[in-house]
Scaffold this motif. Structure first.
Motif, PDB file in Angstrom:
ATOM      1  N   ALA A  57     117.491 -90.473 -64.938  1.00  0.00           N
ATOM      2  CA  ALA A  57     116.328 -89.763 -64.444  1.00  0.00           C
ATOM      3  C   ALA A  57     114.900 -90.405 -64.233  1.00  0.00           C
ATOM      4  O   ALA A  57     113.960 -89.758 -64.348  1.00  0.00           O
ATOM      5  CB  ALA A  57     116.155 -88.217 -64.956  1.00  0.00           C
ATOM      6  N   LYS A  58     114.953 -91.626 -64.456  1.00  0.00           N
ATOM      7  CA  LYS A  58     113.625 -92.650 -64.522  1.00  0.00           C
ATOM      8  C   LYS A  58     113.545 -93.330 -63.472  1.00  0.00           C
ATOM      9  O   LYS A  58     112.396 -93.422 -62.744  1.00  0.00           O
ATOM     10  CB  LYS A  58     113.453 -93.044 -65.929  1.00  0.00           C
ATOM     11  CG  LYS A  58     113.364 -92.213 -67.145  1.00  0.00           C
ATOM     12  CD  LYS A  58     113.231 -92.931 -68.196  1.00  0.00           C
ATOM     13  CE  LYS A  58     113.044 -91.982 -69.554  1.00  0.00           C
ATOM     14  NZ  LYS A  58     112.798 -92.608 -70.899  1.00  0.00           N
ATOM     15  N   GLU A  59     114.394 -94.316 -63.230  1.00  0.00           N
ATOM     16  CA  GLU A  59     114.288 -95.243 -62.133  1.00  0.00           C
ATOM     17  C   GLU A  59     114.808 -94.736 -60.938  1.00  0.00           C
ATOM     18  O   GLU A  59     115.613 -94.025 -60.608  1.00  0.00           O
ATOM     19  CB  GLU A  59     115.253 -96.266 -62.438  1.00  0.00           C
ATOM     20  CG  GLU A  59     114.842 -97.315 -63.922  1.00  0.00           C
ATOM     21  CD  GLU A  59     115.526 -98.474 -64.029  1.00  0.00           C
ATOM     22  OE1 GLU A  59     115.734 -99.302 -63.039  1.00  0.00           O
ATOM     23  OE2 GLU A  59     116.304 -98.697 -64.979  1.00  0.00           O
ATOM     24  N   THR A  60     113.862 -95.106 -60.003  1.00  0.00           N
ATOM     25  CA  THR A  60     114.227 -94.665 -58.443  1.00  0.00           C
ATOM     26  C   THR A  60     114.877 -96.019 -57.764  1.00  0.00           C
ATOM     27  O   THR A  60     114.562 -97.013 -58.140  1.00  0.00           O
ATOM     28  CB  THR A  60     112.996 -93.828 -57.867  1.00  0.00           C
ATOM     29  OG1 THR A  60     111.988 -94.999 -57.836  1.00  0.00           O
ATOM     30  CG2 THR A  60     112.680 -92.802 -58.783  1.00  0.00           C
ATOM     31  N   GLU A  61     115.162 -95.546 -56.346  1.00  0.00           N
ATOM     32  CA  GLU A  61     115.607 -96.657 -55.583  1.00  0.00           C
ATOM     33  C   GLU A  61     115.246 -96.104 -54.302  1.00  0.00           C
ATOM     34  O   GLU A  61     115.109 -95.102 -53.646  1.00  0.00           O
ATOM     35  CB  GLU A  61     117.495 -96.741 -55.581  1.00  0.00           C
ATOM     36  CG  GLU A  61     117.928 -95.825 -55.199  1.00  0.00           C
ATOM     37  CD  GLU A  61     119.418 -96.123 -55.370  1.00  0.00           C
ATOM     38  OE1 GLU A  61     119.899 -97.104 -55.762  1.00  0.00           O
ATOM     39  OE2 GLU A  61     120.355 -95.210 -54.798  1.00  0.00           O
ATOM     40  N   THR A  62     115.092 -97.388 -53.215  1.00  0.00           N
ATOM     41  CA  THR A  62     114.578 -96.957 -52.168  1.00  0.00           C
ATOM     42  C   THR A  62     115.673 -96.758 -51.026  1.00  0.00           C
ATOM     43  O   THR A  62     116.791 -96.938 -51.495  1.00  0.00           O
ATOM     44  CB  THR A  62     113.868 -98.103 -51.366  1.00  0.00           C
ATOM     45  OG1 THR A  62     114.827 -99.246 -51.006  1.00  0.00           O
ATOM     46  CG2 THR A  62     112.654 -98.665 -52.099  1.00  0.00           C
ATOM     47  N   LEU A  63     115.543 -95.985 -49.909  1.00  0.00           N
ATOM     48  CA  LEU A  63     116.611 -95.733 -49.015  1.00  0.00           C
ATOM     49  C   LEU A  63     117.367 -97.105 -48.908  1.00  0.00           C
ATOM     50  O   LEU A  63     118.574 -96.929 -48.653  1.00  0.00           O
ATOM     51  CB  LEU A  63     115.922 -95.431 -47.633  1.00  0.00           C
ATOM     52  CG  LEU A  63     116.830 -95.312 -46.457  1.00  0.00           C
ATOM     53  CD1 LEU A  63     117.964 -94.508 -46.582  1.00  0.00           C
ATOM     54  CD2 LEU A  63     116.131 -95.093 -45.191  1.00  0.00           C
ATOM     55  N   GLN A  64     116.422 -98.282 -48.389  1.00  0.00           N
ATOM     56  CA  GLN A  64     117.404 -99.288 -48.178  1.00  0.00           C
ATOM     57  C   GLN A  64     118.173 -99.798 -49.355  1.00  0.00           C
ATOM     58  O   GLN A  64     119.222-100.802 -49.141  1.00  0.00           O
ATOM     59  CB  GLN A  64     116.438-100.467 -47.938  1.00  0.00           C
ATOM     60  CG  GLN A  64     115.613-100.220 -46.455  1.00  0.00           C
ATOM     61  CD  GLN A  64     114.540 -98.906 -46.416  1.00  0.00           C
ATOM     62  OE1 GLN A  64     114.214 -98.680 -47.498  1.00  0.00           O
ATOM     63  NE2 GLN A  64     113.971 -98.473 -45.362  1.00  0.00           N
ATOM     64  N   ASP A  65     118.095 -99.358 -50.563  1.00  0.00           N
ATOM     65  CA  ASP A  65     118.942 -99.916 -51.722  1.00  0.00           C
ATOM     66  C   ASP A  65     120.238 -98.905 -51.865  1.00  0.00           C
ATOM     67  O   ASP A  65     120.728 -99.260 -52.772  1.00  0.00           O
ATOM     68  CB  ASP A  65     118.014-100.103 -52.995  1.00  0.00           C
ATOM     69  CG  ASP A  65     117.004-101.063 -52.781  1.00  0.00           C
ATOM     70  OD1 ASP A  65     117.499-102.291 -52.261  1.00  0.00           O
ATOM     71  OD2 ASP A  65     116.022-101.179 -53.705  1.00  0.00           O
ATOM     72  N   SER A  66     119.969 -97.793 -51.197  1.00  0.00           N
ATOM     73  CA  SER A  66     121.063 -96.922 -51.451  1.00  0.00           C
ATOM     74  C   SER A  66     122.245 -96.988 -50.865  1.00  0.00           C
ATOM     75  O   SER A  66     122.419 -98.080 -49.622  1.00  0.00           O
ATOM     76  CB  SER A  66     120.487 -95.536 -50.810  1.00  0.00           C
ATOM     77  OG  SER A  66     120.341 -95.445 -49.676  1.00  0.00           O
ATOM     78  N   VAL A  67     123.521 -96.406 -51.303  1.00  0.00           N
ATOM     79  CA  VAL A  67     124.650 -96.609 -50.745  1.00  0.00           C
ATOM     80  C   VAL A  67     124.721 -95.951 -49.344  1.00  0.00           C
ATOM     81  O   VAL A  67     125.213 -96.202 -48.607  1.00  0.00           O
ATOM     82  CB  VAL A  67     125.720 -95.727 -51.775  1.00  0.00           C
ATOM     83  CG1 VAL A  67     126.947 -95.736 -50.886  1.00  0.00           C
ATOM     84  CG2 VAL A  67     125.879 -96.510 -53.147  1.00  0.00           C
ATOM     85  N   LEU A  68     123.905 -95.098 -49.270  1.00  0.00           N
ATOM     86  CA  LEU A  68     123.831 -94.234 -47.885  1.00  0.00           C
ATOM     87  C   LEU A  68     123.417 -95.199 -46.673  1.00  0.00           C
ATOM     88  O   LEU A  68     123.882 -95.254 -45.774  1.00  0.00           O
ATOM     89  CB  LEU A  68     122.860 -93.087 -47.917  1.00  0.00           C
ATOM     90  CG  LEU A  68     123.407 -91.852 -48.593  1.00  0.00           C
ATOM     91  CD1 LEU A  68     122.227 -90.864 -48.675  1.00  0.00           C
ATOM     92  CD2 LEU A  68     124.563 -91.283 -48.300  1.00  0.00           C
ATOM     93  N   TYR A  69     122.475 -96.088 -47.191  1.00  0.00           N
ATOM     94  CA  TYR A  69     122.201 -97.099 -46.321  1.00  0.00           C
ATOM     95  C   TYR A  69     122.851 -98.321 -46.057  1.00  0.00           C
ATOM     96  O   TYR A  69     123.055 -98.895 -44.921  1.00  0.00           O
ATOM     97  CB  TYR A  69     120.660 -97.554 -46.613  1.00  0.00           C
ATOM     98  CG  TYR A  69     119.956 -98.391 -45.759  1.00  0.00           C
ATOM     99  CD1 TYR A  69     119.006 -97.895 -44.961  1.00  0.00           C
ATOM    100  CD2 TYR A  69     120.074 -99.864 -45.643  1.00  0.00           C
ATOM    101  CE1 TYR A  69     118.055 -98.584 -44.163  1.00  0.00           C
ATOM    102  CE2 TYR A  69     119.249-100.620 -45.023  1.00  0.00           C
ATOM    103  CZ  TYR A  69     118.412-100.135 -43.938  1.00  0.00           C
ATOM    104  OH  TYR A  69     117.776-100.944 -42.987  1.00  0.00           O
TER     105      TYR A  69
END
Length: 308
Positions: free
Chosen positions: A254-266
């Motif tokens: 619950a600390k590091e985030t990812e962008t939309l472009q880095d996500s599995v959804l994208y």
């Protein structure tokens, strides 16, 4: 309101902070050629509060003379509308709105949509599930498109409702009882319990295609001309704030985030967002200030062009 900060924070409403956001312009041509606009308020707000959505509706009507603006009321009156933002099954709300829009003759040629905070992801569900009448441009103002993991300033520790929500989410966000009767649980996204989220989330996991890919959802979302997402750079309400640009926390922590472009959804393009991005249909805007706070000048410069 010129030059002043307009606080449309849905969560701030319970703290008596004035909500001065909302409004856009739909896509069915009115008598003067403007496109209609549908607004959906956020948590703790209502369709017609003169200090929030009512003020935004009025502001848009002043800036775009002749535009038809529909500010959605979920329920029979303002009190029900506000309460339903906490306790009414989101899928039922979306179904009600789809029916209302389909029966409105002023929207039959199409409309633009603008959602504030949770109202933004609810309107995205409308776009995915109900393509008639057609939604042209969707503007998400502080929407939580990959959900939230925390309710800071909800709106404050002194709020009985927010205290109740926190306890319910902490004790079992994915139990049937909580999912069916607490709106915020339906977009609660726990990165430590990804399997539970995907299996039991009644709303968000469905519209984000996290169980199976519904090709109709994917096709309908790609019918949008533009999908505009506004992120508030000093947001202390939405956690994590990257969800306003369709990003989220990396799974398992619950600390590091990812962008939309880095996500599995994208990467798997489960929603069609990668294709929309390549086609120039995704727009990422930023506003200084806390959740749903911006100036009329900023609104006019950055959002009105998508409504004219």
């Amino acid at each position: 309101m010129d030059g002043s900060k307009m606080s449309a924070a849905v969560l701030y409403f319970l703290l008596a902070s004035p909500l001065l956001l909302a409004a856009g312009s739909p896509v069915h041509e009115s008598s003067n050629g403007t496109v209609p606009l549908v607004l959906w308020h956020g948590m703790g707000d209502s369709c017609c509060n003169p200090l929030s959505m009512g003020a935004i509706k009025k502001m848009i009507e002043e800036e775009i003379p002749g535009i038809y603006v529909l500010s959605l009321m979920i329920g029979k009156n303002v009190i029900e509308d506000t309460e339903n933002g906490f306790f009414m099954d989101v899928n039922e709300q979306v179904s009600m709105v789809c029916s209302q829009l389909a029966q409105d003759p002023k929207l039959k040629g199409g409309y633009n949509a603008m959602g504030f905070s949770q109202g933004a992801q609810f309107l995205r569900a409308v776009a995915q599930r109900c393509p008639s009448p057609p939604m042209k441009t969707l503007i998400s103002v502080g929407g939580q498109h990959q959900g939230v993991y925390g309710l800071p300033k909800c709106p404050g520790e002194s709020s009985h409702i927010c205290d109740m929500i926190r306890k319910a989410l902490n004790n079992g966000a994915y139990t049937d009882m909580v999912q069916k009767h607490l709106v915020q649980a339906q977009y609660w996204h726990d990165p430590f319990n990804d399997d539970l989220y995907k299996k039991h989330s009644l709303f968000l996991a469905d519209i984000n295609q996290e169980r199976v890919v519904n090709e109709t959802y994917k096709k309908n979302l790609q019918l949008l001309d533009k999908f505009v997402m506004v992120r508030f750079l000093q947001d202390t309400v939405v956690d994590p704030v990257v969800t306003e640009w369709f990003g989220f926390l990396k799974t398992g922590q619950a600390k590091e985030t990812e962008t939309l472009q880095d996500s599995v959804l994208y990467k798997e393009d489960r929603l069609g967002l990668a294709a929309m991005d390549k086609a120039g249909k995704l727009v990422f805007l930023a506003s200084e200030g806390d959740h749903l706070q911006f100036s009329r000048e900023w609104f006019n410069s950055n959002l009105l062009p998508y409504l004219r």
